[in-house]
Design a protein around this motif. Structure first.
Motif, PDB file in Angstrom:
ATOM      1  N   GLN A  72     -17.319  14.027   3.892  1.00  0.00           N
ATOM      2  CA  GLN A  72     -17.998  14.319   2.634  1.00  0.00           C
ATOM      3  C   GLN A  72     -19.340  13.601   2.548  1.00  0.00           C
ATOM      4  O   GLN A  72     -20.272  14.092   1.911  1.00  0.00           O
ATOM      5  CB  GLN A  72     -17.090  13.919   1.458  1.00  0.00           C
ATOM      6  N   THR A  98     -14.385  10.518   3.497  1.00  0.00           N
ATOM      7  CA  THR A  98     -13.815  11.843   3.239  1.00  0.00           C
ATOM      8  C   THR A  98     -12.502  11.672   2.484  1.00  0.00           C
ATOM      9  O   THR A  98     -11.579  10.997   2.968  1.00  0.00           O
ATOM     10  CB  THR A  98     -13.609  12.638   4.543  1.00  0.00           C
ATOM     11  N   GLY A  99     -12.410  12.211   1.281  1.00  0.00           N
ATOM     12  CA  GLY A  99     -11.214  12.014   0.463  1.00  0.00           C
ATOM     13  C   GLY A  99     -11.021  10.531   0.185  1.00  0.00           C
ATOM     14  O   GLY A  99     -11.928   9.825  -0.251  1.00  0.00           O
ATOM     15  N   THR A 100      -9.811  10.035   0.467  1.00  0.00           N
ATOM     16  CA  THR A 100      -9.511   8.614   0.268  1.00  0.00           C
ATOM     17  C   THR A 100      -9.724   7.798   1.539  1.00  0.00           C
ATOM     18  O   THR A 100      -9.393   6.613   1.576  1.00  0.00           O
ATOM     19  CB  THR A 100      -8.056   8.438  -0.202  1.00  0.00           C
ATOM     20  N   ARG A 158      -7.483   3.608   4.386  1.00  0.00           N
ATOM     21  CA  ARG A 158      -7.487   4.157   3.026  1.00  0.00           C
ATOM     22  C   ARG A 158      -7.441   2.935   2.102  1.00  0.00           C
ATOM     23  O   ARG A 158      -6.370   2.547   1.624  1.00  0.00           O
ATOM     24  CB  ARG A 158      -6.288   5.083   2.811  1.00  0.00           C
ATOM     25  N   ARG A 174      -6.366  14.091   7.108  1.00  0.00           N
ATOM     26  CA  ARG A 174      -5.983  15.050   6.073  1.00  0.00           C
ATOM     27  C   ARG A 174      -4.554  14.811   5.626  1.00  0.00           C
ATOM     28  O   ARG A 174      -3.832  14.046   6.231  1.00  0.00           O
ATOM     29  CB  ARG A 174      -6.154  16.496   6.582  1.00  0.00           C
TER      30      ARG A 174
END
Length: 214
Positions: free
Chosen positions: A161, A178-180, A137, A214
């Protein structure tokens, strides 16, 4: 002759008394006041304070200080959680987790570890070939840079994503965002973007790892 003198003195005394009375009365009379003057003292004129000038416009608000974005955050997920032994077995039963793995300098795996991420390596017990998956991250600014760089590759739909495949020196690489999170998977077993298509073994392996983010 005596009586005449006495009478004269009495007249003189009488005239002197009248004169004194007149003088006394004159001293008691006040000085006449001018016509239209008032006996009350005149009030001093009050001075009103000058009004404070009103600013013609509000001062401009200071410009916000630009921020460097969110910092990197540590990833603490274990390798056997990222990709379970069963998932790796289903991909190829001859692969085993290398607990002593250290990323090589300058590799995408090393970059992920430098950004507080984790790197996992599975080695083929027969050929010595590897499958390496790293997760980090890295913070918003670094994530944007990584995504822009990976975008030069071939887009792969349906994993995270966004995902992009590229290859160099016979080693395939898949970058997933995906996300951070940023996930990067490399292996000589990833020969092309088709290895991550619907139902492909590479897709099953990487998608299982992405599901843990997640």
């Amino acid at each position: 002759m005596f009586s005449t003198s006495a009478a004269r003195r009495r007249r003189l005394v009488t005239l002197a008394g009248i004169a004194i009375a007149v003088v006394g009365l004159t001293g008691c009379v006040g000085t006449p006041k001018p016509s239209g003057s008032s006996s009350s003292p005149t009030a001093s004129a009050s001075v009103s304070p000058s009004p404070t000038p009103t600013p013609t416009g509000a001062p401009a608000s200071p410009s916000p200080t630009p921020t460097a974005g969110t910092p990197a955050q540590a990833v603490t997920i274990g390798c056997n959680t990222l990709v379970s032994p069963q998932t790796m077995y289903d991909f190829n039963p001859n692969f085993g987790l290398d607990a002593s793995f250290t990323p090589g300098g300058g590799t995408p795996t090393a970059k992920a570890v430098a950004a507080k991420g984790v790197a996992c390596d599975w080695t083929n017990q027969t050929s010595g070939d590897k499958v390496t998956i790293a997760v980090a991250r890295p913070g918003s600014a670094a994530l944007a840079e990584l995504k822009a760089s990976a975008g030069a590759g071939t887009a792969v739909a349906g994993i995270g994503q966004s995902a992009f495949f590229s290859s160099s020196g016979g080693t395939g690489r898949l970058d997933v965002f995906t996300g951070t999170y940023w996930l990067v998977a490399t292996s000589v077993f990833f020969g092309g973007a088709a290895d991550f298509g619907s139902g492909a073994d590479g897709r099953t392996l990487v998608a299982a790892a992405v599901a843990q983010l997640r």
